[in-house]
Design a protein around this motif. Structure first.
Motif, PDB file in Angstrom:
ATOM      1  N   GLY A 130      95.095  59.391  22.482  1.00  0.00           N
ATOM      2  CA  GLY A 130      95.748  60.682  22.675  1.00  0.00           C
ATOM      3  C   GLY A 130      95.056  61.582  23.673  1.00  0.00           C
ATOM      4  N   GLN A 131      93.895  61.203  24.148  1.00  0.00           N
ATOM      5  CA  GLN A 131      93.150  62.026  25.097  1.00  0.00           C
ATOM      6  C   GLN A 131      93.808  61.992  26.473  1.00  0.00           C
ATOM      7  N   THR A 132      93.699  63.075  27.203  1.00  0.00           N
ATOM      8  CA  THR A 132      94.210  63.152  28.569  1.00  0.00           C
ATOM      9  C   THR A 132      93.027  63.121  29.534  1.00  0.00           C
ATOM     10  N   VAL A 133      93.126  62.263  30.529  1.00  0.00           N
ATOM     11  CA  VAL A 133      92.042  62.121  31.503  1.00  0.00           C
ATOM     12  C   VAL A 133      92.644  62.153  32.901  1.00  0.00           C
ATOM     13  N   ARG A 134      91.917  62.745  33.845  1.00  0.00           N
ATOM     14  CA  ARG A 134      92.423  62.862  35.213  1.00  0.00           C
ATOM     15  C   ARG A 134      91.898  61.700  36.053  1.00  0.00           C
ATOM     16  N   LEU A 135      92.827  60.962  36.631  1.00  0.00           N
ATOM     17  CA  LEU A 135      92.503  59.860  37.533  1.00  0.00           C
ATOM     18  C   LEU A 135      93.255  60.096  38.833  1.00  0.00           C
ATOM     19  N   GLY A 136      92.523  60.125  39.926  1.00  0.00           N
ATOM     20  CA  GLY A 136      93.163  60.433  41.202  1.00  0.00           C
ATOM     21  C   GLY A 136      93.676  61.857  41.211  1.00  0.00           C
ATOM     22  N   ARG A 137      94.959  62.005  41.466  1.00  0.00           N
ATOM     23  CA  ARG A 137      95.555  63.341  41.533  1.00  0.00           C
ATOM     24  C   ARG A 137      96.359  63.699  40.290  1.00  0.00           C
ATOM     25  N   ASP A 138      96.407  62.797  39.306  1.00  0.00           N
ATOM     26  CA  ASP A 138      97.288  62.999  38.163  1.00  0.00           C
ATOM     27  C   ASP A 138      96.534  62.894  36.845  1.00  0.00           C
ATOM     28  N   ASP A 139      97.178  63.425  35.793  1.00  0.00           N
ATOM     29  CA  ASP A 139      96.638  63.336  34.440  1.00  0.00           C
ATOM     30  C   ASP A 139      97.314  62.185  33.698  1.00  0.00           C
ATOM     31  N   TYR A 140      96.505  61.420  32.975  1.00  0.00           N
ATOM     32  CA  TYR A 140      97.002  60.260  32.233  1.00  0.00           C
ATOM     33  C   TYR A 140      96.628  60.406  30.761  1.00  0.00           C
ATOM     34  N   ARG A 141      97.530  59.952  29.886  1.00  0.00           N
ATOM     35  CA  ARG A 141      97.296  60.038  28.447  1.00  0.00           C
ATOM     36  C   ARG A 141      96.977  58.648  27.877  1.00  0.00           C
ATOM     37  N   VAL A 142      95.947  58.608  27.053  1.00  0.00           N
ATOM     38  CA  VAL A 142      95.544  57.354  26.427  1.00  0.00           C
ATOM     39  C   VAL A 142      96.493  57.050  25.269  1.00  0.00           C
ATOM     40  N   VAL A 143      97.269  55.968  25.392  1.00  0.00           N
ATOM     41  CA  VAL A 143      98.255  55.623  24.364  1.00  0.00           C
ATOM     42  C   VAL A 143      97.808  54.424  23.527  1.00  0.00           C
ATOM     43  N   GLY A 144      96.768  53.736  23.966  1.00  0.00           N
ATOM     44  CA  GLY A 144      96.294  52.574  23.226  1.00  0.00           C
ATOM     45  C   GLY A 144      94.819  52.337  23.468  1.00  0.00           C
ATOM     46  N   LEU A 145      94.156  51.754  22.473  1.00  0.00           N
ATOM     47  CA  LEU A 145      92.738  51.404  22.583  1.00  0.00           C
ATOM     48  C   LEU A 145      92.573  49.919  22.281  1.00  0.00           C
ATOM     49  N   THR A 146      91.728  49.259  23.060  1.00  0.00           N
ATOM     50  CA  THR A 146      91.416  47.855  22.826  1.00  0.00           C
ATOM     51  C   THR A 146      89.961  47.725  22.415  1.00  0.00           C
ATOM     52  N   HIS A 147      89.612  46.566  21.920  1.00  0.00           N
ATOM     53  CA  HIS A 147      88.236  46.321  21.483  1.00  0.00           C
ATOM     54  C   HIS A 147      87.685  45.077  22.172  1.00  0.00           C
ATOM     55  N   GLY A 148      86.491  45.212  22.771  1.00  0.00           N
ATOM     56  CA  GLY A 148      85.822  44.070  23.375  1.00  0.00           C
ATOM     57  C   GLY A 148      86.467  43.553  24.635  1.00  0.00           C
ATOM     58  N   MET A 149      87.149  44.414  25.383  1.00  0.00           N
ATOM     59  CA  MET A 149      87.781  43.992  26.634  1.00  0.00           C
ATOM     60  C   MET A 149      87.054  44.653  27.802  1.00  0.00           C
ATOM     61  N   VAL A 150      86.118  43.910  28.376  1.00  0.00           N
ATOM     62  CA  VAL A 150      85.335  44.388  29.513  1.00  0.00           C
ATOM     63  C   VAL A 150      85.352  43.312  30.589  1.00  0.00           C
ATOM     64  N   ASP A 151      84.936  43.688  31.819  1.00  0.00           N
ATOM     65  CA  ASP A 151      84.871  42.697  32.886  1.00  0.00           C
ATOM     66  C   ASP A 151      83.501  42.036  32.898  1.00  0.00           C
ATOM     67  N   ALA A 152      83.258  41.166  33.871  1.00  0.00           N
ATOM     68  CA  ALA A 152      82.003  40.417  33.923  1.00  0.00           C
ATOM     69  C   ALA A 152      80.796  41.328  34.127  1.00  0.00           C
ATOM     70  N   SER A 153      81.022  42.531  34.674  1.00  0.00           N
ATOM     71  CA  SER A 153      79.924  43.480  34.885  1.00  0.00           C
ATOM     72  C   SER A 153      79.652  44.349  33.668  1.00  0.00           C
ATOM     73  N   GLY A 154      80.490  44.244  32.651  1.00  0.00           N
ATOM     74  CA  GLY A 154      80.310  45.042  31.447  1.00  0.00           C
ATOM     75  C   GLY A 154      81.078  46.339  31.427  1.00  0.00           C
ATOM     76  N   ASP A 155      81.829  46.635  32.502  1.00  0.00           N
ATOM     77  CA  ASP A 155      82.642  47.848  32.537  1.00  0.00           C
ATOM     78  C   ASP A 155      83.895  47.648  31.683  1.00  0.00           C
ATOM     79  N   GLY A 156      84.225  48.645  30.867  1.00  0.00           N
ATOM     80  CA  GLY A 156      85.414  48.557  30.044  1.00  0.00           C
ATOM     81  C   GLY A 156      86.681  48.515  30.881  1.00  0.00           C
ATOM     82  N   LEU A 157      87.665  47.749  30.432  1.00  0.00           N
ATOM     83  CA  LEU A 157      88.930  47.649  31.154  1.00  0.00           C
ATOM     84  C   LEU A 157      89.824  48.839  30.820  1.00  0.00           C
ATOM     85  N   LEU A 158      90.466  49.367  31.845  1.00  0.00           N
ATOM     86  CA  LEU A 158      91.367  50.504  31.702  1.00  0.00           C
ATOM     87  C   LEU A 158      92.697  50.082  32.324  1.00  0.00           C
ATOM     88  N   PHE A 159      93.745  49.967  31.515  1.00  0.00           N
ATOM     89  CA  PHE A 159      95.020  49.414  31.966  1.00  0.00           C
ATOM     90  C   PHE A 159      96.029  50.519  32.255  1.00  0.00           C
TER      91      PHE A 159
END
Length: 385
Positions: free
Chosen positions: A148-177
């Motif tokens: 439900g949190q709103t975060v600003r990416l680029g020029r727009d605001d985006y709302r978090v509608v879902g959370l995943t667990h244990g989904m990161v890339d090879a560098s350890g950064d969490g995936l954001l879809f």
């Protein structure tokens, strides 16, 4: 009467300290192997989860995971027209720094080709997949974002509608879809100064539509799923005939990650694990040999009263395996306490634990041989010395 148990009780503190030392070495070994398994699982997560049969990437490259790749955003239309292709999806992924909750965060922005791909294959811990073409996010818990949190990416605001667990890339950064369209918009963000300098470098007015700094609409790759009974080699040959792209199968993408991008990491982890096992072997060998040296008089007495060699061998071997089993049990318990809270994924696979237990057993058996070899050299007459 079990002589090994009697001797362990007599030297209980030493045995416990040895078991703790071996246990921590076992914990470290489990952590090293599990960390590698976790990195591999994270790296293959998208490849295996997204379910594509073929990846169409930039010509002459092995992207988008092993190296950078860039193809036209309309490439999916060309691929869709090839005989044998069932469905196509566009793919975008890049690392992005952003701010949320007053902190600088980093995530791997991954584009889902909405509405064909809404993220139903993701591992959700809360929320739902994407339901809108714009301004919705599915984020991994490791990014620190909340449902439900709103975060600003680029020029727009985006709302978090879902959370995943244990989904990161090879560098350890969490995936954001986000959707592919939103991912391209976020990547196209430019500061006002960049736009002004770009316009000043051109003669005449430059509109937003033809701003040279606007993203050219390229994506990382196109994913294709084949029709039932389609000949994958025939489809692949047809696409390669275009000359401007490369085609990789799912197995080839896995191979590139494991045997090229992660090869050095694998060698390093295996080397550290080997060092830990060597140290473990030295520790157990020294303890068993020291305990044997301290019991030379008692061993000579046993031989004098007619005890068979197998009694002495059994005593030393039982002590060595007691240290190994106790250390492995302690180390495994510590691993289950520590690694669930580890910042990276640590996979404790049963097969790896079984191999590690076998390695510890071999080490204990080899270490026991040093003590047994010394004990066999003791003569009954030495009881008088």
């Amino acid at each position: 009467m079990n002589l090994a148990l009697k001797d362990i009780r007599f030297n209980l503190l030493r045995f416990l300290m040895t078991i703790f030392g071996v246990g921590f070495l076992v914990t470290a070994s489990i952590g090293m192997i599990g960390l590698y398994r976790g990195i591999v699982a994270d790296a293959l997560l998208v490849i295996d989860g997204i379910g594509a049969d073929l990846w169409i990437v930039q010509g002459g490259r092995d992207g988008p995971f092993a190296e950078a790749s860039s193809v036209s955003s309309t490439m999916d239309r060309r691929v869709a027209g090839v005989a044998g292709i069932g469905s196509v999806r566009r793919f975008v992924q890049y690392s992005q720094q952003f701010s949320a909750n007053g902190k600088a965060l980093r995530a791997a922005v991954t584009g889902l080709d909405f509405p064909d791909d809404k993220g139903d294959w993701l591992r959700y811990s809360a929320g739902r997949p994407l339901s809108s073409a714009h301004y919705e996010i599915v984020a991994d818990e490791s990014t620190g974002l909340l449902l439900g949190q709103t975060v600003r990416l680029g020029r727009d605001d985006y709302r978090v509608v879902g959370l995943t667990h244990g989904m990161v890339d090879a560098s350890g950064d969490g995936l954001l879809f986000v959707t592919v369209a939103d991912a391209m918009d976020i990547a196209a963000e430019r500061t006002s100064e960049e736009i002004l300098l770009s316009r000043a470098a051109n003669t005449g007015a430059v509109t937003t539509a033809d701003d040279p700094l606007r993203k050219d609409g390229k994506i990382a790759a196109v994913m294709a799923s084949l029709q039932p009974n389609a000949d994958i080699e025939a489809v692949r040959k047809a696409i390669l005939g275009w000359g401007d792209v490369n085609v990789l199968s799912r197995a080839e993408q896995r191979d590139l990650l494991l045997n090229q991008r992660l090869w050095r990491l694998r060698v390093q982890i295996l080397a550290f694990t080997a060092v830990l096992l060597v140290v473990m072997a030295l520790v157990i060998s020294m303890i068993i040999y020291t305990l044997t040296i301290e019991k030379l008089h008692q061993i000579a007495m046993l031989k004098l009263i007619g005890a068979r060699n197998r009694v002495i061998v059994s005593m030393i071997a039982d002590q060595a395996f007691a240290i190994g089993i106790g250390g492995f049990a302690f180390g495994l318990g510590m691993a289950h306490v520590i690694f669930p809270a580890f910042p990276r994924t640590v996979v404790m696979a049963p097969a790896d634990l079984a191999l590690l237990f076998a390695a510890v057993a071999v080490i204990c058996g080899s270490a026991g041989l040093f003590g047994i070899s010394r004990a066999m050299k003791v003569r009954a007459q030495e009881v008088l010395s």
